[in-house]
Scaffold this active site. Structure first.
Site, PDB file in Angstrom:
ATOM      1  N   ASN A 223      19.478  34.698  30.843  1.00 29.17           N
ATOM      2  CA  ASN A 223      18.180  35.027  30.224  1.00 29.17           C
ATOM      3  C   ASN A 223      17.748  36.474  30.472  1.00 29.17           C
ATOM      4  OD1 ASN A 223      14.719  33.762  30.415  1.00 29.17           O
ATOM      5  ND2 ASN A 223      15.866  34.375  28.616  1.00 29.17           N
TER       6      ASN A 223
ATOM      7  N   CYS B  53      19.992  39.188  28.958  1.00 30.81           N
ATOM      8  CA  CYS B  53      20.602  40.027  27.907  1.00 30.81           C
ATOM      9  C   CYS B  53      20.419  39.404  26.525  1.00 30.81           C
ATOM     10  CB  CYS B  53      22.081  40.268  28.180  1.00 30.81           C
ATOM     11  SG  CYS B  53      22.434  41.053  29.770  1.00 30.81           S
TER      12      CYS B  53
ATOM     13  N   SER C 144      19.595  36.219  25.263  1.00 32.73           N
ATOM     14  CA  SER C 144      18.478  35.385  24.807  1.00 32.73           C
ATOM     15  C   SER C 144      17.133  36.118  24.749  1.00 32.73           C
ATOM     16  CB  SER C 144      18.381  34.076  25.598  1.00 32.73           C
ATOM     17  OG  SER C 144      18.190  34.306  26.974  1.00 32.73           O
TER      18      SER C 144
END
Ligand SMILES: *[C@@H]1O[C@H](CO)[C@@H](O)[C@H](O)[C@H]1NC(C)=O
Length: 156
Positions: free
Chosen positions: A15, A17, A19
């Site tokens: 969570n 990069c 997303s």
């Protein structure tokens, strides 16, 4: 009464990069389309490594080149997310495998690869963290822009 919002959760391993880039891009596109009140949008991690932190500085930097900001704080996916969100997007097959493994019995969310929406048919959004060239983040950003746009159009 406003009609029920559509909801989408973007997932990747950490969570930081892929997303948060996808979340920020989709939020931006939804805003530009004037549909902010129709969507609930978030992102989360499979794992706990970066919980409480911010997106990777390279992710923030490449988003800025498109005039997009993110103030997302890293969190891990919860059991409740599987009933709270209509769609949970993974970035690669490993994410989807992990999502299936972690899913509670009462899960109602559709689990999908974001890349399924790519008009250029690149199914997998590769993790740019290692070796971490900035160019890899730009590639992720461009994939997210294409896929999110196509997804949003498919929902209109
Ligand atoms: C679904 O099950 C999980 C536990 O596995 C629970 O935490 C959650 O509240 C349940 N959701 C609903 C909507 O019942």
């Amino acid at each position: 009464m406003a009609s029920k919002k559509k909801s989408v959760l973007f997932i990747c391993l950490g969570n930081i990069c892929r997303s948060p880039i996808a979340e920020a891009v989709f939020r931006h596109q939804v805003k530009e389309a004037g549909l902010e009140d129709k969507w609930y949008i978030d992102s989360a991690a499979i794992g706990t490594w970066h919980v409480g932190g911010r997106a990777d500085s390279r992710a923030i930097k490449c988003l800025k080149t498109k005039g997009i900001e993110t103030d997302h704080i890293v969190r891990q996916i919860t059991k409740e997310d599987y009933t709270k969100f209509d769609i949970i997007f993974g970035m690669d097959d490993e994410n989807i495998g992990d999502l299936k493994e972690m899913a509670p019995k009462n899960s109602t969310a559709q689990l999908k690869l974001l890349g399924e929406y790519d008009p250029e048919h690149i199914r997998i959004i590769e993790d740019p963290y290692y070796p971490g060239n900035y160019e890899d983040f730009v590639t992720v950003l461009e994939q997210c822009i294409r896929c999110c746009k196509a997804f949003l159009n498919s929902e209109l």
